[in-house]
Write a protein that holds these residues in place. Structure first.
Motif, PDB file in Angstrom:
ATOM      1  N   HIS A 182       2.985 -21.328  -3.177  1.00 46.23           N
ATOM      2  CA  HIS A 182       1.935 -20.296  -2.864  1.00 46.23           C
ATOM      3  C   HIS A 182       0.749 -21.244  -1.999  1.00 46.23           C
ATOM      4  O   HIS A 182       0.321 -20.261  -0.876  1.00 46.23           O
ATOM      5  CB  HIS A 182       1.354 -19.621  -4.088  1.00 46.23           C
ATOM      6  N   TRP A 185       1.801 -21.598   1.690  1.00 45.28           N
ATOM      7  CA  TRP A 185       2.083 -20.521   2.555  1.00 45.28           C
ATOM      8  C   TRP A 185       0.528 -19.900   2.861  1.00 45.28           C
ATOM      9  O   TRP A 185       0.180 -19.580   3.933  1.00 45.28           O
ATOM     10  CB  TRP A 185       2.673 -19.215   1.632  1.00 45.28           C
ATOM     11  N   GLY A 186      -0.584 -20.335   2.045  1.00 50.49           N
ATOM     12  CA  GLY A 186      -1.951 -20.017   2.350  1.00 50.49           C
ATOM     13  C   GLY A 186      -2.361 -20.704   3.217  1.00 50.49           C
ATOM     14  O   GLY A 186      -3.122 -20.399   4.470  1.00 50.49           O
ATOM     15  N   ILE A 226       0.527 -12.490   5.389  1.00 49.90           N
ATOM     16  CA  ILE A 226       0.532 -11.747   3.876  1.00 49.90           C
ATOM     17  C   ILE A 226       1.546 -10.925   3.799  1.00 49.90           C
ATOM     18  O   ILE A 226       2.314 -10.817   2.743  1.00 49.90           O
ATOM     19  CB  ILE A 226      -1.053 -11.138   3.472  1.00 49.90           C
ATOM     20  N   SER A 229       4.895 -12.801   3.331  1.00 47.88           N
ATOM     21  CA  SER A 229       4.896 -13.528   2.143  1.00 47.88           C
ATOM     22  C   SER A 229       5.293 -12.592   1.267  1.00 47.88           C
ATOM     23  O   SER A 229       6.226 -12.788   0.220  1.00 47.88           O
ATOM     24  CB  SER A 229       3.580 -14.207   1.882  1.00 47.88           C
ATOM     25  N   LEU A 236       1.214 -13.510  -1.145  1.00 44.38           N
ATOM     26  CA  LEU A 236      -0.141 -13.850  -0.687  1.00 44.38           C
ATOM     27  C   LEU A 236      -0.921 -12.637  -0.915  1.00 44.38           C
ATOM     28  O   LEU A 236      -0.445 -11.422  -0.849  1.00 44.38           O
ATOM     29  CB  LEU A 236      -0.339 -14.452   0.636  1.00 44.38           C
ATOM     30  N   ASP A 240      -6.384 -14.652  -1.519  1.00 40.54           N
ATOM     31  CA  ASP A 240      -5.984 -16.044  -0.979  1.00 40.54           C
ATOM     32  C   ASP A 240      -6.660 -15.775   0.427  1.00 40.54           C
ATOM     33  O   ASP A 240      -7.102 -16.820   0.863  1.00 40.54           O
ATOM     34  CB  ASP A 240      -4.596 -16.026  -0.720  1.00 40.54           C
TER      35      ASP A 240
END
Length: 262
Positions: A182, A185-186, A226, A229, A236, A240
């Motif tokens: 996670h 990916w942020g 976002i 994801s 997200l 985030d």
């Protein structure tokens, strides 16, 4: 639990230079190895490498089987250099080597792991760094930190504990996020928004820290990540987005990502 004694770094861009400078100042001579081919080493020594106006002299090693593998290997190259870097780093990888990839994006760990084995990999993100590299000179205000771990770190694995213990011993800033996938990916979301926007608008971090069209475009691009994801189960959300926008506020306004420099 093993102890990290030797560290090898490949890639002397902005991030690699900052990390290598820090390690050189904290470790005894020869415990840090900078992997480079003969032409790069010649170039580094002829032109010099400078970080915040300080001249750096590293312990360079050729991509040859001349000594024991490193305990920790850190990739700091650009993505288009990764394939060659994997080949050059292969003699630094042994049975117990732990590997970190500080590359942007969400795929380099699997690419490196395919060659050396995923059991050697920890997922990694470098964040909060605002360095600019022009020719052989790196300048930065914030060194940032490394965030690393297994995909899930509810319980720290031996590899995570080993790296954390080493970084604690040299006071290197780091975090071990609970959900590393996670978190990666942020950071990917931040890079997607920041790097392209700063390049397209020919601005710097200050241009997207302030209210205006560049910041609006950046946030719109981040929201596209976002959406993506959520299709992939990473999920997200706006929290985030707020977290990474907060990371952005601490960067040197006159700094810029390498995409803008290029």
């Amino acid at each position: 639990m093993m102890k990290i004694e030797t560290v090898a770094v490949i890639g002397l861009g902005a991030l690699g230079t900052i990390i290598s400078k820090y390690l050189t100042e904290k470790l005894p001579p020869n415990r840090l190895r900078i992997i480079a081919d003969q032409s790069r080493i010649h170039n580094y020594r002829q032109k010099g490498i400078y970080c915040n106006e300080k001249s750096l002299d590293f312990n360079y090693v050729l991509p040859e089987p001349t000594e024991k593998p490193a305990d920790l290997l850190i990739f700091c190259v650009k993505f288009n250099q990764l394939k060659a870097a994997i080949e050059d780093a292969r003699f630094q990888v042994g049975e117990h080597t732990i590997i970190l990839s500080a590359l942007n994006g969400i795929t380099s760990e699997e690419i490196i792991g395919e060659k050396f084995g995923m059991e050697k990999m920890l997922y990694c993100v470098a964040q909060g760094m605002d360095a600019v590299k022009i020719d052989n000179k790196v300048t930065y205000k914030n060194m940032g930190m490394l965030c690393f771990g297994e995909k899930n770190n509810a319980v720290w694995s031996d590899k995570v504990q080993t790296v954390a213990t080493f970084l604690d011993s040299i006071n290197f800033p780091y975090e071990v996020p609970h959900n590393m996938e996670h978190h990666m990916w942020g950071k990917f979301m931040l890079n997607t928004g920041v790097n392209q926007t700063v390049a397209v608008f020919s601005t710097n971090y200050g241009g997207i820290q302030a209210t205006g069209e560049p910041r609006q475009v950046m946030i719109a691009a981040m929201r596209e990540v976002i959406d993506l994801s959520q299709k992939l189960g990473i999920n997200l959300n706006e929290d985030d987005l707020s977290y990474w926008l907060n990371v952005l506020t601490d960067l040197n306004p006159s700094g810029m990502p390498s995409m803008r420099q290029d």
